[in-house]
Write a protein that holds these residues in place. Structure first.
Motif, PDB file in Angstrom:
ATOM      1  N   VAL B  54      59.134 -32.623 -41.675  1.00 32.48           N
ATOM      2  CA  VAL B  54      59.673 -32.863 -43.014  1.00 32.48           C
ATOM      3  C   VAL B  54      60.984 -33.631 -42.923  1.00 32.48           C
ATOM      4  O   VAL B  54      61.250 -34.563 -43.688  1.00 32.48           O
ATOM      5  N   ASN B  57      60.236 -37.260 -42.254  1.00 27.29           N
ATOM      6  CA  ASN B  57      59.784 -37.945 -43.466  1.00 27.29           C
ATOM      7  C   ASN B  57      60.947 -38.225 -44.397  1.00 27.29           C
ATOM      8  O   ASN B  57      61.045 -39.294 -44.995  1.00 27.29           O
ATOM      9  N   LEU B  62      64.687 -42.503 -46.809  1.00 25.13           N
ATOM     10  CA  LEU B  62      66.015 -42.925 -47.273  1.00 25.13           C
ATOM     11  C   LEU B  62      66.124 -44.428 -47.388  1.00 25.13           C
ATOM     12  O   LEU B  62      66.739 -44.953 -48.285  1.00 25.13           O
ATOM     13  N   PHE B 107      54.460 -42.025 -43.253  1.00 27.89           N
ATOM     14  CA  PHE B 107      54.648 -40.613 -42.969  1.00 27.89           C
ATOM     15  C   PHE B 107      53.469 -40.074 -42.184  1.00 27.89           C
ATOM     16  O   PHE B 107      53.622 -39.418 -41.169  1.00 27.89           O
ATOM     17  N   GLN B 232      66.060 -26.279 -45.041  1.00 25.42           N
ATOM     18  CA  GLN B 232      67.251 -26.555 -45.823  1.00 25.42           C
ATOM     19  C   GLN B 232      68.402 -27.016 -44.957  1.00 25.42           C
ATOM     20  O   GLN B 232      69.117 -27.945 -45.285  1.00 25.42           O
ATOM     21  N   THR B 235      67.730 -30.591 -43.814  1.00 27.57           N
ATOM     22  CA  THR B 235      67.814 -31.697 -44.763  1.00 27.57           C
ATOM     23  C   THR B 235      69.146 -31.796 -45.476  1.00 27.57           C
ATOM     24  O   THR B 235      69.343 -32.687 -46.269  1.00 27.57           O
ATOM     25  N   THR B 236      70.032 -30.866 -45.255  1.00 28.04           N
ATOM     26  CA  THR B 236      71.331 -31.051 -45.888  1.00 28.04           C
ATOM     27  C   THR B 236      72.440 -31.217 -44.867  1.00 28.04           C
ATOM     28  O   THR B 236      72.973 -32.294 -44.690  1.00 28.04           O
TER      29      THR B 236
ATOM     30  N   LYS C  46      71.616 -40.132 -52.820  1.00 29.07           N
ATOM     31  CA  LYS C  46      70.452 -39.698 -52.048  1.00 29.07           C
ATOM     32  C   LYS C  46      70.733 -38.367 -51.378  1.00 29.07           C
ATOM     33  O   LYS C  46      69.902 -37.458 -51.351  1.00 29.07           O
ATOM     34  N   PHE C  47      71.939 -38.244 -50.837  1.00 33.53           N
ATOM     35  CA  PHE C  47      72.297 -37.015 -50.151  1.00 33.53           C
ATOM     36  C   PHE C  47      72.257 -35.845 -51.118  1.00 33.53           C
ATOM     37  O   PHE C  47      71.745 -34.767 -50.809  1.00 33.53           O
ATOM     38  N   MET C  50      68.701 -34.855 -51.894  1.00 35.47           N
ATOM     39  CA  MET C  50      68.076 -34.127 -50.780  1.00 35.47           C
ATOM     40  C   MET C  50      68.589 -32.703 -50.723  1.00 35.47           C
ATOM     41  O   MET C  50      67.833 -31.770 -50.440  1.00 35.47           O
ATOM     42  N   SER C  51      69.896 -32.526 -50.969  1.00 31.65           N
ATOM     43  CA  SER C  51      70.400 -31.162 -50.823  1.00 31.65           C
ATOM     44  C   SER C  51      69.896 -30.279 -51.952  1.00 31.65           C
ATOM     45  O   SER C  51      69.779 -29.067 -51.789  1.00 31.65           O
ATOM     46  N   PHE C  54      65.342 -28.999 -51.646  1.00 30.22           N
ATOM     47  CA  PHE C  54      64.702 -27.838 -51.057  1.00 30.22           C
ATOM     48  C   PHE C  54      65.424 -26.556 -51.409  1.00 30.22           C
ATOM     49  O   PHE C  54      65.164 -25.517 -50.832  1.00 30.22           O
ATOM     50  N   ASN C  55      66.323 -26.642 -52.337  1.00 29.72           N
ATOM     51  CA  ASN C  55      67.082 -25.470 -52.702  1.00 29.72           C
ATOM     52  C   ASN C  55      66.435 -24.852 -53.917  1.00 29.72           C
ATOM     53  O   ASN C  55      66.286 -25.505 -54.940  1.00 29.72           O
ATOM     54  N   PHE C 147      58.353 -35.281 -55.241  1.00 34.27           N
ATOM     55  CA  PHE C 147      59.028 -35.764 -54.049  1.00 34.27           C
ATOM     56  C   PHE C 147      58.784 -34.833 -52.885  1.00 34.27           C
ATOM     57  O   PHE C 147      58.558 -35.253 -51.758  1.00 34.27           O
ATOM     58  N   LEU C 151      57.097 -35.672 -49.267  1.00 32.68           N
ATOM     59  CA  LEU C 151      57.702 -35.445 -47.960  1.00 32.68           C
ATOM     60  C   LEU C 151      56.876 -34.512 -47.094  1.00 32.68           C
ATOM     61  O   LEU C 151      56.833 -34.668 -45.878  1.00 32.68           O
ATOM     62  N   THR C 152      56.284 -33.521 -47.719  1.00 31.80           N
ATOM     63  CA  THR C 152      55.551 -32.585 -46.887  1.00 31.80           C
ATOM     64  C   THR C 152      54.113 -33.003 -46.705  1.00 31.80           C
ATOM     65  O   THR C 152      53.348 -32.335 -46.039  1.00 31.80           O
TER      66      THR C 152
END
Lengths: 71, 328, 547
Positions: B54, B57, B62, B107, B232, B235-236, C46-47, C50-51, C54-55, C147, C151-152
């Motif tokens: 993940v 991907n 980005l 992907f 999490q 990705t952060t 973008k950042f 993304m953060s 998944f939260n 999205f 991604l998955t």
């Protein structure tokens, strides 16, 4: 009674102002009134002439490398 | 002359917001099978791989020019290996550029390739690991990744004109191995020179080597206790683009102890012995008179002198002076 | 080069931001569009996305702010790692640092695209037990779902890619597609510049050029910069002249140009009652197709079929047999990519015509500090563009040379090109060797700087200079020279009897906003031409009052 005179306001820096006055010195029909260091009131119809003259005078002072090649 | 001062010479600042250079993400996964068994109840390699996919991907989404590389560090069968891109297949890189616009395809392509290679790697592992030694190390995998990065960021752009930035993510579960100290340090210094930041995702025990790596290269070190939130984290915190790094606060949770510590006993020391070849520090002279890190033999005479216990001169009893002169 | 792609992004983003929320939600149903829009965001945005992605819970605004380093204003700021940026010590009140501005801009854009909503929630402070109002940010749920799926990999891509394996029609080679698309595209550009074109672009394209303001139908005018060479066709559209915006357009890179035309097309299509969601989806989907593959038309909606025919005119699609298959060209597949290495039209044309191996240098202009310019190109288009602001002297088999002179730059400035555009064009097309040298110089400067001083001074920020700074400054100076004189037509008022009369009229002129110059001591002022009517009325009213 206040008067309203039709003309064009010219905003420039003092050196250009001096140049315009010099151009005017020959024909006396360009500048209607001098306002201050950076503003003049000029006859609307003479503006293209003034701009062309100004460009010519300024061009005299700048170096154009092409001139010598073509000479 | 105000006009010139204002407009003509207004410097255009190099804004972070306009930085669109693509970046390369190199992921190094620690596949030491002995260590993975220790984490049996907590997390398994499959789970980790899912999260890593993940992450890959996400990285690819980005920027259309972004690329990835995945390496495994060690196994009983072979040393560090490239999972993606496959070094044997020369057409890969060309295909990558074709696919970059088609995101889904890309992907799928990357994910499938990685899973395939990982399966091959695991299949080749021997079932009876009794007498096998572990081959490969994190430092080895990191050097392979760094040389790949070097190729892509320095050498190739000269011919094609694409600039690329790079960062590395190390996912590790094992403890530090002092044997690997020197190669490891070499890796992180070269990463520092290349301006590649090393992020570390650590599960299991803490590691001071990796903390140093992320500290030196302006990277993020995360020690993960709760592995279910792995995606999490990945990705952060561990996802900060190289172009964003100048303005971001890095969420490192490392507290590096910069004090010197002995290589043999791991105690913090103030005064000790130093090997003149590799400059490693000891609190006691190691047995066999051999430096454990560089294996250089110390000179016997010098060691003997150092080992000599100081001669204790017996205390001469002085008679106390009391009302008169005493005799010794 | 990043500037022109930035320009492209802003124009596309502007369009997207102005769409209503319902349209956004419909757009986010397609994961390809989600990805394409994601790629158009600035990096910090973008950042943030993304953060939040998944939260499961929403994140408070303050937490997001903590990610950004507090700015270094002229004095050093507190260096604690997680201090909230609102407590940054600044030199002067109300000052907002660069980082904070960037962050605000990103959040604003995300909100305008309806990706983020902020909600006020009441949270209980765990320490004090009090309820406090906290601003919390939530990601658009439709976007989040799609999205994440993308991604998955859990969503089977429902676009065209899965269904294509039939090849009963012969496949078209990539070179052919390249040549075809470039031919069409350069046709349009040549038409704009005014050079000879073998075949005029279609009426659709011409009207698009007109509506976007890039070209204009004008009267016969001897002062046009580029002479018309069309053989007497009466139709107005075919005798259009290029405008100032058109010049700007010419100097941009190809990706930006295509997007500008596409956006114009989008705006026109709305008037024609075509569903903008469909159109946008199609455009983004085009960006994800594979070059050289054919796709059946049956999978497109009606709107999209209409679009196909229009897009053929721009060279985006090759559509040989109507109603069967179409092929996207390289221009289409790189629509959503940010690669600025996408070759300009002229470069690719070169390669195609020469049929040789790939040219190693992308961008081929070498500029010296003595203003001499050398450009490795044979494309008549690029030469025509260079001719706009360079005095070209010699032409060789693979190169043209010339000089940037005061006259040539003035000529360009008179035609409406700005100095910035010229500089950007030169930077984009600079030879790779020049870029490398500039980078090396920059590295040396940075190393020297970091060794010498610890603190960074804002005034001395080092930046990458691809074009010699002498040339850059001189071009800007020449632009300044052009408007040393500003003229305004209007009327001068003087000879006021007393101060009160003067005050009344002058203040009225000020309020109405027609005043250009005023001197209270001499009791004179100057108003614009439009203002004279209003002032006359006002003066008459005053007279009547007094009378």
């Amino acid at each position: 009674m206040p008067r309203a005179i039709k003309g064009a306001l010219v905003k420039c820096d003092p050196s250009i102002r001096a140049l315009i006055l010099k151009i005017d010195a020959e024909s006396h029909d360009i500048v209607i009134e001098e306002l201050d260091d950076t503003h003049l009131v000029v006859d609307q119809n003479r503006i293209p002439f003034v701009k062309a003259e100004l460009a010519r005078i300024l061009a005299q002072n700048s170096y154009n490398p092409l001139d010598e090649d073509e000479a | 002359m105000d006009a010139i001062a204002d407009r003509a010479f207004q410097e255009k600042q190099h804004n972070v917001s306009q930085d669109e250079t693509p970046s390369l993400l190199a992921v190094v996964i620690d596949t030491n099978p002995l260590e993975w068994t220790k984490l049996k109840g907590v997390i398994c390699l499959k789970e980790l791989c899912k999260s890593v996919l993940v992450l890959l991907n996400a990285h690819l989404s980005l920027n259309s020019g972004n690329r990835v590389a995945v390496l495994t560090s060690s196994s009983l069968n072979s040393g560090p290996k490239f999972l993606y891109p496959d070094p044997n297949d020369k057409t890969y890189e060309k295909r990558e550029s074709l696919l970059s616009s088609d995101i889904h395809r890309q992907f799928k392509f990357v994910d499938q390739k990685i899973i395939q290679e990982l399966q091959i790697l695991l299949d080749n592992e021997p079932l009876n690991p009794e007498n096998q030694e572990l081959k490969g190390s994190i430092a080895g995998a990191m050097s392979m990744a760094l040389s790949y990065i070097n190729r892509l960021t320095n050498i190739e752009p000269e011919s094609t004109g694409n600039t690329l930035r790079a960062k590395m993510l190390v996912i590790s579960i094992s403890d530090d191995s002092t044997q690997q100290y020197v190669p490891f340090m070499n890796c992180i210094f070269s990463a520092q020179k290349m301006k590649v930041s090393i992020d570390v995702c650590k599960m299991g025990p803490d590691s001071s080597f990796l903390q140093q790596a992320s500290d030196v290269t302006n990277g993020v070190y995360m020690l993960i206790k709760n592995v279910h939130g792995l995606i999490q984290y990945l990705t952060t915190a561990l996802f900060i683009d190289p172009s964003l790094r100048p303005i971001m606060v890095l969420p490192t949770n490392s507290d590096l102890d910069f004090r010197a510590s002995c290589f043999v006993t791991n105690k913090v020391i103030d005064i000790g012995y130093v090997c003149s070849v590799c400059l490693c520090i000891f609190s006691i002279i190691p047995r066999n008179n051999v430096c454990p890190t560089c294996q250089s033999k110390f000179d016997d005479a010098v060691v003997k002198k150092l080992r000599q216990k100081p001669i204790v001169i017996p205390l001469q009893k002085k008679k106390k002076l009391e009302d008169g002169v005493q005799r010794t | 080069m990043s500037d022109s792609s930035n320009l492209l992004k802003t124009t596309v983003n502007d369009y997207l931001e102005n769409l209503p929320e319902s349209v956004h939600n419909k757009l986010y149903q397609s994961s390809i569009t989600c990805l394409a829009i994601f790629r158009l965001l600035p990096s910090l945005a973008k950042f943030y996305v993304m953060s939040l992605l998944f939260n499961e819970h929403s994140v408070s605004y303050i937490d997001l702010t903590r990610w950004i380093r507090p700015d270094n204003m002229t004095h050093l700021v507190s260096s604690s790692t997680k201090s909230s940026s609102s407590s940054a010590v600044t030199n002067f009140p109300g000052a907002i640092g660069k980082n904070k501005m960037y962050q605000n801009e990103c959040l604003k854009r995300l909100k305008q695209l309806n990706l983020i909503k902020d909600v006020r929630k009441q949270w209980t402070n765990p320490n004090t037990g009090q309820l406090t109002n906290v601003v919390v940010l939530q990601l658009n749920p439709m976007f989040r779902k799609n999205f994440r799926n993308a991604l998955t990999g859990s969503q089977m891509s429902n676009d065209l890619n899965n269904d294509i394996e039939m090849t009963d029609v012969e496949e078209v080679s990539e070179e052919f597609l390249d040549r075809y698309s470039l031919m069409k595209w350069e046709n349009i550009l040549h038409f704009m510049v005014g050079s000879e074109v073998p075949e005029l672009p279609s009426i659709g394209v011409l009207s698009l050029l007109r509506h976007s303001g890039l070209m204009d139908i004008g009267e016969e005018n001897e002062f046009i910069a580029t002479p018309k060479r069309f053989k007497g066709d009466n139709m107005d559209l075919k005798s259009m002249k290029i405008t100032q915006d058109g010049f700007q357009f010419l100097l941009q890179d190809i990706n930006a140009q295509i997007w500008q035309l596409l956006l114009q097309y989008l705006r026109m299509s709305e008037k024609l009652m075509m569903n903008p969601v469909d159109v946008l989806n199609f455009i983004f989907m085009l960006g994800s197709l594979e070059l050289g593959k054919q796709y059946p038309v049956t999978l497109l909606s009606d709107t999209q079929v209409i679009m196909l025919e229009d897009l053929v005119d721009y060279g985006l699609i090759y559509y040989p047999e109507k109603n069967r298959y179409f092929y996207p060209t390289r221009m289409a597949t790189t629509l959503t990519s940010e690669k600025t290495t996408f070759k300009t039209a002229s470069m690719s044309m070169n390669q195609v015509l020469e049929g040789g191996p790939e040219v190693k240098d992308h961008g081929s202009i070498v500029l010296e500090t003595n203003f001499k310019l050398y450009c490795y190109t044979t494309s008549p288009l690029q030469i025509a563009i260079l001719n706009l602001f360079v005095h070209l002297r010699t032409r060789f088999a693979n190169m043209v040379t010339g000089m940037i002179t005061r006259e040539s730059v003035r000529e360009a400035l008179r035609n409406g090109i700005t100095a910035d555009q010229i500089i950007k064009y030169l930077e984009t097309h600079a030879h790779s060797q020049m870029k490398k040298l500039a980078e090396e110089k920059l590295l040396k400067k940075l190393e020297f700087d970091s060794n010498a001083t610890e603190t960074q001074q804002i005034g001395s920020q080092v930046k990458l200079e691809v074009i010699p700074p002498t040339v850059v400054d001189q071009i800007k100076l020449w632009q300044l020279e052009m408007d040393r004189l500003q003229t305004f037509a209007g009327f001068l008022f003087k000879d006021f009897a007393n101060a009160q009369e003067f005050e009344q009229l002058a203040n009225y002129a000020d309020e109405v906003g027609v005043m250009l110059w005023r001197d209270d001591d001499k009791r004179k002022f100057f108003v614009t031409e439009e203002g004279i009517g209003q002032l006359n009325d006002y003066a008459n009213r005053l007279k009547r009052h007094r009378a």
